[in-house]
Design a protein around this motif. Structure first.
Motif, PDB file in Angstrom:
ATOM      1  N   LYS A 223     -32.233 -25.750 -22.770  1.00 15.34           N
ATOM      2  CA  LYS A 223     -32.720 -25.405 -21.438  1.00 15.34           C
ATOM      3  C   LYS A 223     -31.610 -25.637 -20.380  1.00 15.34           C
ATOM      4  O   LYS A 223     -30.389 -26.209 -20.584  1.00 15.34           O
ATOM      5  N   SER A 224     -31.732 -25.005 -19.316  1.00 15.92           N
ATOM      6  CA  SER A 224     -30.928 -24.909 -18.078  1.00 15.92           C
ATOM      7  C   SER A 224     -31.445 -25.466 -16.806  1.00 15.92           C
ATOM      8  O   SER A 224     -32.742 -25.673 -16.904  1.00 15.92           O
ATOM      9  N   ARG A 225     -30.642 -25.902 -15.912  1.00 16.63           N
ATOM     10  CA  ARG A 225     -31.385 -26.244 -14.636  1.00 16.63           C
ATOM     11  C   ARG A 225     -30.686 -26.015 -13.602  1.00 16.63           C
ATOM     12  O   ARG A 225     -29.432 -25.861 -13.515  1.00 16.63           O
ATOM     13  N   SER A 226     -31.261 -25.770 -12.207  1.00 17.90           N
ATOM     14  CA  SER A 226     -30.631 -25.459 -11.095  1.00 17.90           C
ATOM     15  C   SER A 226     -29.763 -26.644 -10.700  1.00 17.90           C
ATOM     16  O   SER A 226     -30.144 -27.778 -10.840  1.00 17.90           O
ATOM     17  N   THR A 227     -28.699 -26.407 -10.153  1.00 21.67           N
ATOM     18  CA  THR A 227     -27.928 -27.192  -9.423  1.00 21.67           C
ATOM     19  C   THR A 227     -28.198 -27.812  -8.100  1.00 21.67           C
ATOM     20  O   THR A 227     -27.750 -28.449  -7.263  1.00 21.67           O
TER      21      THR A 227
ATOM     22  N   PRO B 193     -26.383 -26.946 -17.566  1.00 24.48           N
ATOM     23  CA  PRO B 193     -27.052 -27.398 -18.911  1.00 24.48           C
ATOM     24  C   PRO B 193     -28.027 -28.576 -18.493  1.00 24.48           C
ATOM     25  O   PRO B 193     -27.636 -29.363 -17.655  1.00 24.48           O
ATOM     26  N   HIS B 194     -29.122 -28.474 -19.151  1.00 29.14           N
ATOM     27  CA  HIS B 194     -30.277 -29.508 -19.011  1.00 29.14           C
ATOM     28  C   HIS B 194     -29.787 -30.677 -19.736  1.00 29.14           C
ATOM     29  O   HIS B 194     -30.652 -30.917 -20.733  1.00 29.14           O
ATOM     30  N   ILE B 195     -28.508 -31.229 -19.414  1.00 31.64           N
ATOM     31  CA  ILE B 195     -28.144 -32.347 -20.012  1.00 31.64           C
ATOM     32  C   ILE B 195     -27.784 -33.604 -19.230  1.00 31.64           C
ATOM     33  O   ILE B 195     -27.502 -33.295 -18.020  1.00 31.64           O
ATOM     34  N   VAL B 196     -28.258 -34.751 -19.834  1.00 30.68           N
ATOM     35  CA  VAL B 196     -27.695 -36.035 -18.776  1.00 30.68           C
ATOM     36  C   VAL B 196     -26.369 -36.350 -19.119  1.00 30.68           C
ATOM     37  O   VAL B 196     -26.000 -36.626 -20.306  1.00 30.68           O
ATOM     38  N   TRP B 197     -25.421 -36.216 -18.058  1.00 30.92           N
ATOM     39  CA  TRP B 197     -24.100 -36.603 -18.533  1.00 30.92           C
ATOM     40  C   TRP B 197     -23.766 -37.829 -18.255  1.00 30.92           C
ATOM     41  O   TRP B 197     -24.375 -38.510 -17.654  1.00 30.92           O
ATOM     42  N   PHE B 198     -22.702 -38.336 -18.902  1.00 28.69           N
ATOM     43  CA  PHE B 198     -21.870 -39.656 -18.584  1.00 28.69           C
ATOM     44  C   PHE B 198     -21.729 -39.741 -17.093  1.00 28.69           C
ATOM     45  O   PHE B 198     -21.286 -39.157 -16.375  1.00 28.69           O
ATOM     46  N   GLY B 199     -22.507 -41.022 -16.458  1.00 33.94           N
ATOM     47  CA  GLY B 199     -22.226 -41.225 -15.130  1.00 33.94           C
ATOM     48  C   GLY B 199     -23.732 -40.925 -14.511  1.00 33.94           C
ATOM     49  O   GLY B 199     -23.905 -41.329 -13.200  1.00 33.94           O
ATOM     50  N   GLU B 200     -24.485 -40.005 -15.075  1.00 35.57           N
ATOM     51  CA  GLU B 200     -25.714 -39.616 -14.570  1.00 35.57           C
ATOM     52  C   GLU B 200     -26.919 -40.691 -14.914  1.00 35.57           C
ATOM     53  O   GLU B 200     -26.764 -41.326 -15.895  1.00 35.57           O
ATOM     54  N   GLU B 201     -27.973 -40.471 -14.148  1.00 37.92           N
ATOM     55  CA  GLU B 201     -28.968 -41.455 -14.472  1.00 37.92           C
ATOM     56  C   GLU B 201     -29.926 -40.606 -15.534  1.00 37.92           C
ATOM     57  O   GLU B 201     -29.837 -39.504 -15.717  1.00 37.92           O
ATOM     58  N   VAL B 202     -30.712 -41.721 -16.143  1.00 37.97           N
ATOM     59  CA  VAL B 202     -31.352 -41.267 -17.567  1.00 37.97           C
ATOM     60  C   VAL B 202     -32.899 -41.233 -16.978  1.00 37.97           C
ATOM     61  O   VAL B 202     -33.452 -42.233 -17.029  1.00 37.97           O
TER      62      VAL B 202
ATOM     63  N   VAL C 269     -36.227 -26.218 -14.083  1.00 37.27           N
ATOM     64  CA  VAL C 269     -35.657 -26.081 -15.565  1.00 37.27           C
ATOM     65  C   VAL C 269     -36.321 -24.841 -16.276  1.00 37.27           C
ATOM     66  O   VAL C 269     -37.456 -24.652 -16.004  1.00 37.27           O
ATOM     67  N   TYR C 270     -35.142 -24.334 -16.806  1.00 35.01           N
ATOM     68  CA  TYR C 270     -35.680 -22.973 -17.637  1.00 35.01           C
ATOM     69  C   TYR C 270     -35.085 -22.949 -19.098  1.00 35.01           C
ATOM     70  O   TYR C 270     -34.455 -23.538 -19.555  1.00 35.01           O
ATOM     71  N   THR C 271     -35.964 -22.171 -19.929  1.00 35.51           N
ATOM     72  CA  THR C 271     -35.591 -22.069 -21.401  1.00 35.51           C
ATOM     73  C   THR C 271     -34.465 -21.160 -21.593  1.00 35.51           C
ATOM     74  O   THR C 271     -34.514 -19.957 -20.738  1.00 35.51           O
ATOM     75  N   ILE C 272     -33.253 -21.446 -21.875  1.00 37.12           N
ATOM     76  CA  ILE C 272     -32.438 -20.330 -21.925  1.00 37.12           C
ATOM     77  C   ILE C 272     -32.412 -19.130 -23.235  1.00 37.12           C
ATOM     78  O   ILE C 272     -32.932 -19.645 -24.242  1.00 37.12           O
ATOM     79  N   ASN C 273     -32.186 -17.964 -22.811  1.00 40.13           N
ATOM     80  CA  ASN C 273     -32.569 -17.004 -23.538  1.00 40.13           C
ATOM     81  C   ASN C 273     -31.199 -16.791 -24.522  1.00 40.13           C
ATOM     82  O   ASN C 273     -30.263 -16.602 -23.833  1.00 40.13           O
TER      83      ASN C 273
END
Ligand code: APR
Length: 230
Positions: free
Chosen positions: A109-113, A141-150, A119-123
């Motif tokens: 998935k991807s996500r708007s900045t 990317p729809h990913i939780v990065w280090f330093g971001e909230e979960v 949130v979208y499914t990536i083709n």
């Protein structure tokens, strides 16, 4: 039906050919977290971050669920099963698990900045510079990065606190807040840990360590669960 909560990490997908993070030749041996998996990395070099996750996505799309993922999906015939995973791959879903909480996001998935609710499914496998959300901002990317909230952690804690049986598979339990989830499991319930190198969890009561890989360990787990049901 009893509630089984299974907390999984990179180790469950190792036998599907996806590298873990911290083993010898793990992903973090070959990349620096601060170059590819932090908000600072994104700010500095979006193309590099996108390429890193494009590779992870391709690897995930080419991988197949293994017998451990499938064994957990089969448990749904006899238990209420919730899988809480730190993994960004979709192998639990592809194995047939219907109740999967992704703590660290999803590689497909991807996500708007601009608006994180978009949130979208990536083709396909690639997310590129210039791929935008419906409001025109770059997708990440729809990913939780280090330093971001979960964002899913509170929901996950509640689910774990209602477990009748708790299982950990293939996590070094080094990354918080995810690793703290095990402390929300009720004291009295059985807690299985499947890992070829059992992480330090000696403080837990009713611990049943299964020192094995995920595929072998889930078979052993299923035998234990049959006994518990008798
Ligand atoms: N079967 C089961 N477990 C295995 C196997 C296997 N075949 N091979 C390795 N393991 C175990 C290792 O012994 C280790 O305990 O899997 C665990 C992997 O640990 P990590 O690489 O630290 O992965 P994980 O705990 O999922 O990492 C947590 O860190 O960088 C991040 O965000 C990323 O979600 C990830 C988080």
């Amino acid at each position: 039906m009893k509630n089984i909560v299974v907390f999984t990490g990179a180790g469950i997908s190792a036998e599907s050919g996806i590298k873990t993070f911290r083993g010898s030749d793990g992903l973090w041996e070959n990349y620096r977290i601060e170059d590819v998996a932090t908000p600072g990395a994104w700010h500095k070099d979006k193309a590099l971050v996108l390429e890193f996750y494009n590779q992870r996505r391709l690897q995930c799309l080419n991988a197949k669920p293994n017998a451990a993922h499938k064994g957990l999906a089969q448990l749904e015939k006899k238990f209420n099963v919730t899988v809480i995973t730190q993994n960004i791959d979709n192998l639990h879903e592809r194995a047939g698990s219907s109740n999967v909480v992704h703590l660290h996001g999803e590689i497909t998935k991807s996500r708007s900045t601009l608006d994180e609710s978009l949130v979208y499914t990536i083709n396909g496998a690639e997310l590129k510079i210039g791929d935008t959300c419906e409001k025109g901002s770059q997708l990440r990317p729809h990913i939780v990065w280090f330093g971001e909230e979960v964002p899913m952690i509170e929901i996950a804690c509640r689910i774990v606190s209602k477990a009748d049986i708790f299982v950990v598979i293939g996590s070094s339990l080094l990354v918080y807040p995810a690793a703290g989830l095990i402390d929300y499991a009720p004291h009295a319930i059985p807690k299985f840990i499947i890992d070829p190198e059992i992480p330090p969890v000696n403080h837990l009561e009713n611990l049943i360590p299964i020192e094995a890989t995920a595929v072998a360990g889930v078979k052993i787990l299923i035998k234990h669960l049959e006994k518990l049901r008798d």
